[in-house]
Design a protein around this motif. Sequence first.
Motif, PDB file in Angstrom:
ATOM      1  N   LEU A 201       0.833  -1.201   0.000  1.00 22.02           N
ATOM      2  CA  LEU A 201       0.000   0.000   0.000  1.00 22.02           C
ATOM      3  C   LEU A 201       0.869   1.252   0.000  1.00 22.02           C
ATOM      4  O   LEU A 201       0.568   2.216  -0.724  1.00 22.02           O
ATOM      5  CB  LEU A 201      -0.930  -0.001   1.206  1.00 22.02           C
ATOM      6  N   ALA A 202       1.942   1.247   0.788  1.00 22.53           N
ATOM      7  CA  ALA A 202       2.847   2.399   0.808  1.00 22.53           C
ATOM      8  C   ALA A 202       3.454   2.643  -0.567  1.00 22.53           C
ATOM      9  O   ALA A 202       3.541   3.791  -1.036  1.00 22.53           O
ATOM     10  CB  ALA A 202       3.950   2.170   1.843  1.00 22.53           C
ATOM     11  N   LEU A 203       3.856   1.566  -1.238  1.00 19.68           N
ATOM     12  CA  LEU A 203       4.438   1.706  -2.572  1.00 19.68           C
ATOM     13  C   LEU A 203       3.389   2.206  -3.564  1.00 19.68           C
ATOM     14  O   LEU A 203       3.681   3.061  -4.421  1.00 19.68           O
ATOM     15  CB  LEU A 203       4.996   0.360  -3.027  1.00 19.68           C
ATOM     16  N   LEU A 204       2.154   1.706  -3.478  1.00 22.96           N
ATOM     17  CA  LEU A 204       1.083   2.164  -4.359  1.00 22.96           C
ATOM     18  C   LEU A 204       0.810   3.648  -4.144  1.00 22.96           C
ATOM     19  O   LEU A 204       0.619   4.406  -5.117  1.00 22.96           O
ATOM     20  CB  LEU A 204      -0.176   1.346  -4.103  1.00 22.96           C
ATOM     21  N   LEU A 205       0.778   4.083  -2.885  1.00 16.67           N
ATOM     22  CA  LEU A 205       0.548   5.495  -2.598  1.00 16.67           C
ATOM     23  C   LEU A 205       1.616   6.366  -3.244  1.00 16.67           C
ATOM     24  O   LEU A 205       1.313   7.403  -3.853  1.00 16.67           O
ATOM     25  CB  LEU A 205       0.519   5.730  -1.089  1.00 16.67           C
ATOM     26  N   LEU A 206       2.874   5.945  -3.123  1.00 18.16           N
ATOM     27  CA  LEU A 206       3.957   6.728  -3.703  1.00 18.16           C
ATOM     28  C   LEU A 206       3.825   6.815  -5.225  1.00 18.16           C
ATOM     29  O   LEU A 206       3.996   7.886  -5.815  1.00 18.16           O
ATOM     30  CB  LEU A 206       5.307   6.125  -3.321  1.00 18.16           C
ATOM     31  N   VAL A 207       3.496   5.699  -5.849  1.00 19.07           N
ATOM     32  CA  VAL A 207       3.331   5.681  -7.317  1.00 19.07           C
ATOM     33  C   VAL A 207       2.173   6.581  -7.735  1.00 19.07           C
ATOM     34  O   VAL A 207       2.290   7.367  -8.696  1.00 19.07           O
ATOM     35  CB  VAL A 207       3.112   4.239  -7.811  1.00 19.07           C
ATOM     36  N   LEU A 208       1.056   6.505  -7.038  1.00 15.92           N
ATOM     37  CA  LEU A 208      -0.099   7.330  -7.386  1.00 15.92           C
ATOM     38  C   LEU A 208       0.198   8.811  -7.167  1.00 15.92           C
ATOM     39  O   LEU A 208      -0.237   9.667  -7.963  1.00 15.92           O
ATOM     40  CB  LEU A 208      -1.313   6.910  -6.555  1.00 15.92           C
TER      41      LEU A 208
ATOM     42  N   LEU B  77       0.373  12.429   1.646  1.00 25.40           N
ATOM     43  CA  LEU B  77       0.384  11.004   1.321  1.00 25.40           C
ATOM     44  C   LEU B  77       1.754  10.571   0.808  1.00 25.40           C
ATOM     45  O   LEU B  77       2.222   9.463   1.093  1.00 25.40           O
ATOM     46  CB  LEU B  77      -0.692  10.684   0.283  1.00 25.40           C
ATOM     47  N   GLY B  78       2.413  11.437   0.023  1.00 23.38           N
ATOM     48  CA  GLY B  78       3.758  11.116  -0.451  1.00 23.38           C
ATOM     49  C   GLY B  78       4.747  10.993   0.687  1.00 23.38           C
ATOM     50  O   GLY B  78       5.576  10.072   0.716  1.00 23.38           O
ATOM     51  N   VAL B  79       4.649  11.937   1.649  1.00 21.57           N
ATOM     52  CA  VAL B  79       5.547  11.873   2.812  1.00 21.57           C
ATOM     53  C   VAL B  79       5.266  10.615   3.627  1.00 21.57           C
ATOM     54  O   VAL B  79       6.187   9.925   4.089  1.00 21.57           O
ATOM     55  CB  VAL B  79       5.374  13.142   3.674  1.00 21.57           C
ATOM     56  N   LEU B  80       3.973  10.288   3.802  1.00 23.95           N
ATOM     57  CA  LEU B  80       3.619   9.079   4.555  1.00 23.95           C
ATOM     58  C   LEU B  80       4.196   7.837   3.887  1.00 23.95           C
ATOM     59  O   LEU B  80       4.743   6.951   4.569  1.00 23.95           O
ATOM     60  CB  LEU B  80       2.096   8.963   4.639  1.00 23.95           C
ATOM     61  N   ALA B  81       4.093   7.787   2.559  1.00 24.12           N
ATOM     62  CA  ALA B  81       4.631   6.635   1.842  1.00 24.12           C
ATOM     63  C   ALA B  81       6.136   6.514   2.034  1.00 24.12           C
ATOM     64  O   ALA B  81       6.671   5.423   2.269  1.00 24.12           O
ATOM     65  CB  ALA B  81       4.289   6.732   0.361  1.00 24.12           C
ATOM     66  N   LEU B  82       6.840   7.641   1.963  1.00 29.09           N
ATOM     67  CA  LEU B  82       8.295   7.618   2.138  1.00 29.09           C
ATOM     68  C   LEU B  82       8.677   7.244   3.568  1.00 29.09           C
ATOM     69  O   LEU B  82       9.649   6.504   3.797  1.00 29.09           O
ATOM     70  CB  LEU B  82       8.890   8.981   1.775  1.00 29.09           C
ATOM     71  N   ILE B  83       7.897   7.720   4.531  1.00 25.67           N
ATOM     72  CA  ILE B  83       8.170   7.388   5.935  1.00 25.67           C
ATOM     73  C   ILE B  83       8.093   5.883   6.163  1.00 25.67           C
ATOM     74  O   ILE B  83       8.828   5.314   6.975  1.00 25.67           O
ATOM     75  CB  ILE B  83       7.185   8.137   6.864  1.00 25.67           C
ATOM     76  N   LEU B  84       7.194   5.230   5.421  1.00 24.56           N
ATOM     77  CA  LEU B  84       7.053   3.777   5.565  1.00 24.56           C
ATOM     78  C   LEU B  84       8.086   3.022   4.725  1.00 24.56           C
ATOM     79  O   LEU B  84       8.635   2.004   5.165  1.00 24.56           O
ATOM     80  CB  LEU B  84       5.646   3.346   5.137  1.00 24.56           C
ATOM     81  N   LEU B  85       8.353   3.521   3.524  1.00 23.97           N
ATOM     82  CA  LEU B  85       9.236   2.793   2.611  1.00 23.97           C
ATOM     83  C   LEU B  85      10.698   2.850   3.030  1.00 23.97           C
ATOM     84  O   LEU B  85      11.421   1.840   2.928  1.00 23.97           O
ATOM     85  CB  LEU B  85       9.086   3.347   1.193  1.00 23.97           C
ATOM     86  N   VAL B  86      11.150   3.976   3.505  1.00 25.26           N
ATOM     87  CA  VAL B  86      12.581   4.118   3.836  1.00 25.26           C
ATOM     88  C   VAL B  86      13.003   3.184   4.971  1.00 25.26           C
ATOM     89  O   VAL B  86      13.958   2.420   4.830  1.00 25.26           O
ATOM     90  CB  VAL B  86      12.911   5.585   4.150  1.00 25.26           C
ATOM     91  N   PRO B  87      12.325   3.185   6.124  1.00 28.06           N
ATOM     92  CA  PRO B  87      12.757   2.248   7.182  1.00 28.06           C
ATOM     93  C   PRO B  87      12.551   0.786   6.799  1.00 28.06           C
ATOM     94  O   PRO B  87      13.328  -0.073   7.193  1.00 28.06           O
ATOM     95  CB  PRO B  87      11.888   2.634   8.381  1.00 28.06           C
TER      96      PRO B  87
END
Length: 548
Positions: free
Chosen positions: A39-46, A152-162
Amino acid sequence: MLHLSQLLLALFILNSALTFQNRWPTVGVRWVPELSIELALLLLVLVLIAAWRGAPGRRLRCAVLVGYVILTLGRYLDVTAPALMGRSINLYWDSPHLPQVAALFLDQVAGWQVLLGGLALLALLTALVLVLRWALSTVIEALDHTPVRRALGVLALILLVPYGAGWLIPRLPVGHGFALPVTAMLAEQVKRVLAATVFRDHGRIAGQPPLPVSDLSRLGKGDVWVIFFESQGALVFDDPRFAIPLADDFATLERSLLAAGWQIASARVESSTFGGSSWLAHSSLLSGLRIADQDDYHDLLTSNRATLVSRFAAAGYRTVALMPGLRYAWPEGQFYRFDRIVDAERLEYHGPAYGGWVIPDQYSLYRLHQTEVTPTGRSPLLVFFPTINSHAPFAPLPPYHPDWSHVAAVSDATLSSGAVELSGRLDGEELAAAYVRSIRYNLAVLGGYLRQHAPANALLLVLGDHQPPAIVGGRDISWQVPVHVFSRDPAIISAFQAAGFQVGITPGSTALGGIEELGPLLLRTLDRPSATHAADAATSQPNGIHQK
């Protein structure tokens, strides 16, 4: 106008659709506090697409919805299949067997229940698609608002990076809050398909050492029965939920057989399968190779490997397969080269049907006894008998007839255990209770045959093919099954003791090895005492039968 509460609810639904877990022992699911990296990756792509080209169009929205439905259904398979079967699903090899499994669980279920269940399943899938569509539309519409898109982009990055850091550095604990990605399961399925087709090793079976040659002289031309008790796993001795209610049955069986002159030795081995696919365990024992999946099974059947059947035939035995569950063509019969295959049709059973397998095991055993064991002047027998009445869903169960002469004279009134409601067939606790009753039936049939009919010089090797499905016994248990030897000859029992068995009906706590080791062990143990020709002959004899 977009409300923050709607967006949060949509994100919660989308995350939950990829993070739920199985509610054991049922087919239901439960919510867990985990995050979905997909879901985090999908959010970033969208977010990137919306920032570059504006809000996604209709085609992309449909593609995202279809993909998310596939991921959700994949998640359900990924968490439910191990909970029900005790192993991960292999879509390539398991899919062809799903109709037969469904037929077993729907057998003798009322038609209105099947229809109602089908409609409920259709309604559930429709509701799933509609809910996911709403949630995805809500998130995509939110991308039109720049502050929300950035958040939403920041949220996605916060999840993807760690998560990425935890993947690169396993010691970091950041990955513990994430669910296992569904895409990993789908990639594994693709890998298994390629391994079964493009990259399959066709030479593994041919490169294995052959079974030892044995003159079977310890038997003195006595009959040998190899009986597989369907689904009888080691949990009947290990798990108090099953061991306690069955303790008296095992103890009674042991006492009655000892009083009748039979001696018993027991052990345990590791099966090559769990919760199903019994033919893998059967072929492992008969071939002396660990046949753990359909790839191995197919390669075995197209090889020219000698099996336990051909070794006994070479020693002068008539080889018979008693297969009451067999109602269709069986190509394996050509490979094994049994002298006779007694399938459901040849058993000529005309009594009431007990579940999808129809025929009571007691009837099958007695019928074969009349046609193969009682005739005079016959050759010694090797009988291979996989039972069927302890197969899931373990009901309805036939009654045991102490007077075996009445076995063939059954009527509809003897249908004792009745049909199980559809809800019960999907409930682990009810299945476990039915499982205990089916094991009890197995022990009654075995004890009755040994006391009343088995030839005095016979040897019976009785073992389970695999543990029951995980919905009955649990997922995180061993693949061990008990194996018992019954003989009136103390020398034979002593020989099995020397091979690692222990006296009595209860096996030791340590497995002898894999189930594939039992065939070679049987041949060596029954060879003439102190003989050395078996190993020499095994290296000089051609490798068995030819498969056309």
